[in-house]
Design an enzyme around this catalytic site. Structure first.
Site, PDB file in Angstrom:
ATOM      1  N   ASP A   4      70.975  31.394   6.585  1.00 49.97           N
ATOM      2  CA  ASP A   4      70.546  32.779   6.713  1.00 49.97           C
ATOM      3  C   ASP A   4      71.681  33.545   7.418  1.00 49.97           C
ATOM      4  O   ASP A   4      72.677  32.960   7.864  1.00 49.97           O
ATOM      5  CB  ASP A   4      69.207  32.888   7.460  1.00 49.97           C
TER       6      ASP A   4
HETATM    7  C1  BGC Z   1      66.929  37.527   6.330  1.00 52.02           C
HETATM    8  C2  BGC Z   1      66.921  36.909   4.952  1.00 52.02           C
HETATM    9  C3  BGC Z   1      67.778  37.700   4.013  1.00 52.02           C
HETATM   10  C4  BGC Z   1      69.160  37.800   4.580  1.00 52.02           C
HETATM   11  C5  BGC Z   1      70.143  38.534   3.687  1.00 52.02           C
HETATM   12  C6  BGC Z   1      68.319  37.830   6.813  1.00 52.02           C
HETATM   13  O1  BGC Z   1      68.312  38.593   7.967  1.00 52.02           O
HETATM   14  O2  BGC Z   1      66.282  36.672   7.227  1.00 52.02           O
HETATM   15  O3  BGC Z   1      65.600  36.822   4.488  1.00 52.02           O
HETATM   16  O4  BGC Z   1      67.779  37.119   2.747  1.00 52.02           O
HETATM   17  O5  BGC Z   1      69.103  38.472   5.819  1.00 52.02           O
HETATM   18  O6  BGC Z   1      69.876  39.865   3.629  1.00 52.02           O
END
Ligand code: BGC
Length: 770
Positions: free
Chosen positions: A294
């Site tokens: 993530d």
């Molecule tokens: C979130 C994810 C997301 C990623 C990319 C993160 O902060 O937890 O769910 O896919 O950002 O945007």
């Protein structure tokens, strides 16, 4: 340890893995297609320098859409130098083409980029938030939403979506409960599979298919106190039984990629957790895709207390993480770690191979521009058919929580309707959380939808009645991104309220459109108080005092505490955040063109103090089931029961259930039990009903949940019509994880329950021996 043989299926088992508790027979099949891919990737990797290999592990964002605290710089040079494997947060063929050109035409080995985006509940055409979508109990519709999202996303240059989010959540304080499918592991698995199939289609090489990215692996929804990014700590049994099944279902459905979560699992951040990313995901479950972190989750391992950037980056790679999102820990430190012997070339190679394999599976080596087609961008996005699907899915996602005296459906003509509330004449909040490319300006407000249906046949008045909130600290948090997501009206609260009350007094019925605005749920949107904000409550109370029938149209990204509303409103229609066609869908349902059939997939508590509250809990040693309360498991000040239970949802019609008829009551081994109920539409409207099957295992070697959902069927009945609904039950439905984490069933008595919600079922008992 990989063995490849051309044009033959070779099965091999890794002896060392046999020692793992759950790895019954870890074996991988190498098909001719795999062998071809392997030959291609191996050939390419022979030409790659260490830097280029590490470059493939680097995922950057250029900040068109801000989904985290930092964005990358020097992206153009990075792509040309082979330091970047993928880009996310971009869309639009012109833009994507330019970036792809940098990689394909200007980098040494011409390796195409993978393009990702948070396409969560639609790309341009927005569907209901996932929690709403899950309330449809219709896998066909859910799959269709993902298919359309994939078609629109690929029409705008994308080939990878950060969805589905399959995290089980039992705590509605957590804002991201809106992005998942609720609290049930089996049901969550059904939705996960439908989404993966919808996105990836029959082949990821198709021009309108994307690769799914299942997130957040794992247990992200178990955050303590419902506070975003908080610690998760649970027993292995609970993980396996209640939280992991949807991720596993996504693997089984063929998901191409996974995203590691921010939280710890067994004390180790998921992003650097070898047990999770390698032993469980790959060895036990046989996942063959790649794992991306993530957003800056590698770097955040330092805050978890695991060491500096070099240490945590090495830990993550060794654990089985393949791609590093935004944080550049891999890019900046892996080469140094290689020189110092802290990671091996083989570890870098395997990660690089998995990323290249993903690009191969997407067909990008054949055609890096396969989803960069300016024509499709014009013809395939927000088409009438897509909007029609969005409306249909929204209608199916609504849950009728209350409908006293059949106040709904409303009459289409001759009625004076007072539409009130801060969300009534509102487009911005119709789409809900995670609408990166969705345009709220194009959504239909509830007021517009009502006007479309009533036309000149009735009277519709409108008053805003209240602000969404008047708590300025709360409002500033909701307006984090600078836009005026929530603002205070220029008029005084009293003026607004008086106007609404006056309209209500003049009307036959009041439709109050209230609840949570878009930014009140989703990422980083935990709430400790999950009631309707005070300013809106005040308005509802004043409206109720007029004595006019009060219909609440509720917008919400999570279960809310609605005890006052349940007592005082005549009807409550929960519409979540319905998407682009919001107002049209709401109006269709309010006026009975579609009879609501949604059922809750997350329990609505009476009070925050009951959280976590979920239907598939365990018995205690002192369960409370009525009678004296002392020394029983209960509260002094509130009942144990939820306000609205899992599986609950009303219809404009009524259904009656017969007793459960079983084909036998004594079974042995692999026999099949059939449980049949006759469901009759006893009301005046045609309607759909979700018939639910729950199984209980009252005596076992471990304490089991009081009941577990095992199946459901959605049927449609005309008034007076009846239908037999039969479920087949086999020992597979009786299995659970025992204290040695073996997935098996134990003989004895089982209770079979069939009904309209988790608390309203008919039951029958069987004995099942081995
Ligand atoms: C979130 C994810 C997301 C990623 C990319 C993160 O902060 O937890 O769910 O896919 O950002 O945007």
């Amino acid at each position: 340890m990989k063995i490849f043989k051309k044009n033959k299926v070779v099965v091999f088992a890794a002896a060392a893995l046999m020692a793992l508790p759950l790895s019954k027979a870890f074996a991988q099949k190498v098909t001719p297609a795999d062998a071809k891919m392997d030959a291609f990737v191996s050939g390419l990797m022979k030409k790659m320098t260490v830097d280029e290999k590490i470059g493939q592990l680097n995922l950057v964002t250029v900040g068109r859409a801000t989904t985290g605290a930092v964005v990358n710089s020097n992206v153009e040079a990075g792509i040309k130098n082979g330091n970047i494997g993928g880009v996310f947060g971009v869309w639009g063929t012109e833009y994507v083409q330019k970036i792809q050109d940098l990689a394909v035409k200007n980098s040494r080995l011409h390796i195409p980029l993978i393009f990702g985006l948070d396409v969560i509940h639609g790309h341009r055409t927005i569907f209901p938030i996932p929690l709403g979508m899950s309330a449809t109990w219709d896998m066909g519709l859910i799959q269709e939403s993902a298919q359309i999202a994939a078609k629109e996303a690929t029409a705008e240059g994308l080939n990878w979506v950060f969805s589905p989010m399959v995290d089980i959540a039992r705590d509605p304080r957590w804002g991201r409960i809106s992005e998942g499918s609720g609290e049930d592991p089996w049901y969550g698995g059904q939705v996960a599979a439908a989404m993966v199939k919808g996105y990836q289609g029959s082949s990821m090489t198709n021009a309108d298919a994307v690769m799914a990215c299942v997130k957040h692996f794992a247990l992200y929804g178990g955050a303590e106190a419902g506070r975003e990014y908080n610690t998760v700590d649970m027993s292995r049994i609970k993980m396996y039984q209640d939280y992991l099944p949807p991720y596993k279902a996504a693997v089984d459905a063929g998901a191409g990629s996974f995203m590691s979560s921010f939280n710890t699992v067994d004390g180790i951040p998921a992003t650097g957790n070898k047990w999770l990313l390698t032993d469980l995901l790959r060895k036990q479950w046989g996942f063959k895709g790649f794992v991306v972190s993530d957003y800056t989750a590698v770097n955040e391992m330092s805050n978890h207390g695991l060491g500096d950037l070099q240490t945590v980056s090495a830990l993550a790679l060794k654990a089985g993480l393949d791609m590093d999102m935004v944080g550049e820990g891999f890019l900046k430190t892996l080469k140094k770690s290689l020189k110092e012997g802290k990671v091996t070339q083989a570890e870098i190679d395997i990660a690089c191979r998995r990323v290249l394999e993903a690009k191969y599976k997407l067909g990008l080596f054949n055609n890096p521009y396969k989803s960069i087609d300016p024509e499709r961008e014009k013809t395939d996005v927000m088409t009438p058919a897509n909007l029609q699907a969005s409306r249909k899915i929204a209608e199916h996602s609504f849950v009728l929580l209350k409908n006293a005296n059949q106040v709904l459906p409303l009459k289409k003509s001759g009625t004076k309707i007072a539409v009130v509330g801060p969300l009534a004449d509102d487009k911005r909040d119709m789409l809900g959380t995670w609408v990166v490319a969705g345009e709220w300006e194009k959504s239909v407000s509830v007021l517009e939808g009502i006007h479309h249906i009533v036309g000149n046949n009735g009277t519709v008045t409108y008053a805003k009645g209240s602000n969404i909130t008047e708590d300025t600290m709360f409002m500033n948090r909701l307006n984090y991104f600078g836009q005026q997501m929530v603002s205070i009206d220029k008029r005084s609260s009293d003026d607004m309220l008086n106007e609404a009350v006056k309209n209500a007094k003049d009307a036959d019925v009041v439709v109050a459109v209230v609840g949570e605005s878009q930014s009140m749920s989703g990422e980083s949107s935990s709430r400790s108080d999950i009631s309707i904000p005070e300013s809106q409550e005040r308005m509802l109370k004043a409206l109720a005092k007029t004595g006019k029938p009060l219909v609440i149209v509720l917008f919400n990204g999570r279960p809310l505490t609605l005890t006052w509303e349940d007592e005082h409103a005549d009807a409550i229609l929960d519409v979540w955040a319905p998407g682009t066609e919001a107002g049209n869908a709401v109006a269709e349902v309010l006026f009975g063109n579609y009879n609501p059939a949604g059922k809750l997939t997350a329990t609505f508590p009476r009070s925050v103090g009951q959280i976590p509250i979920y239907y598939n809990h365990k018995n205690t040693g002192r369960p409370y089931s009525g009678g004296p309360t002392k020394f029983k498991s209960n509260y002094l000040d509130i009942s144990n029961d939820p306000l609205y239970p899992f599986g609950y949802g009303l219809s404009y019609t009524t259904f009656s259930y017969s007793d459960v008829k079983l084909n036998k009551t004594n079974l042995k081994g692999n026999e099949t039990l059939t449980a049949t109920v006759t469901v009759t539409n006893t009301g005046k409207y045609e309607g759909e009903e979700v018939v639910q099957l729950y199984v209980s295992d009252p005596v076992a070697s471990i304490s089991r949940s009081v009941q577990e959902l095992k199946n459901f069927k959605k049927i449609n009945l005309k008034p007076g019509e009846k239908q037999d609904v039969t479920f087949n039950i086999t020992p597979a439905d009786l299995k659970f994880y025992n204290s040695r984490l073996q997935y098996d069933w134990e003989p004895g008595e089982f209770i079979i329950r069939v009904g309209t919600s988790s608390v309203d079922t008919h039951m029958a008992k069987v004995n099942w021996s081995k």
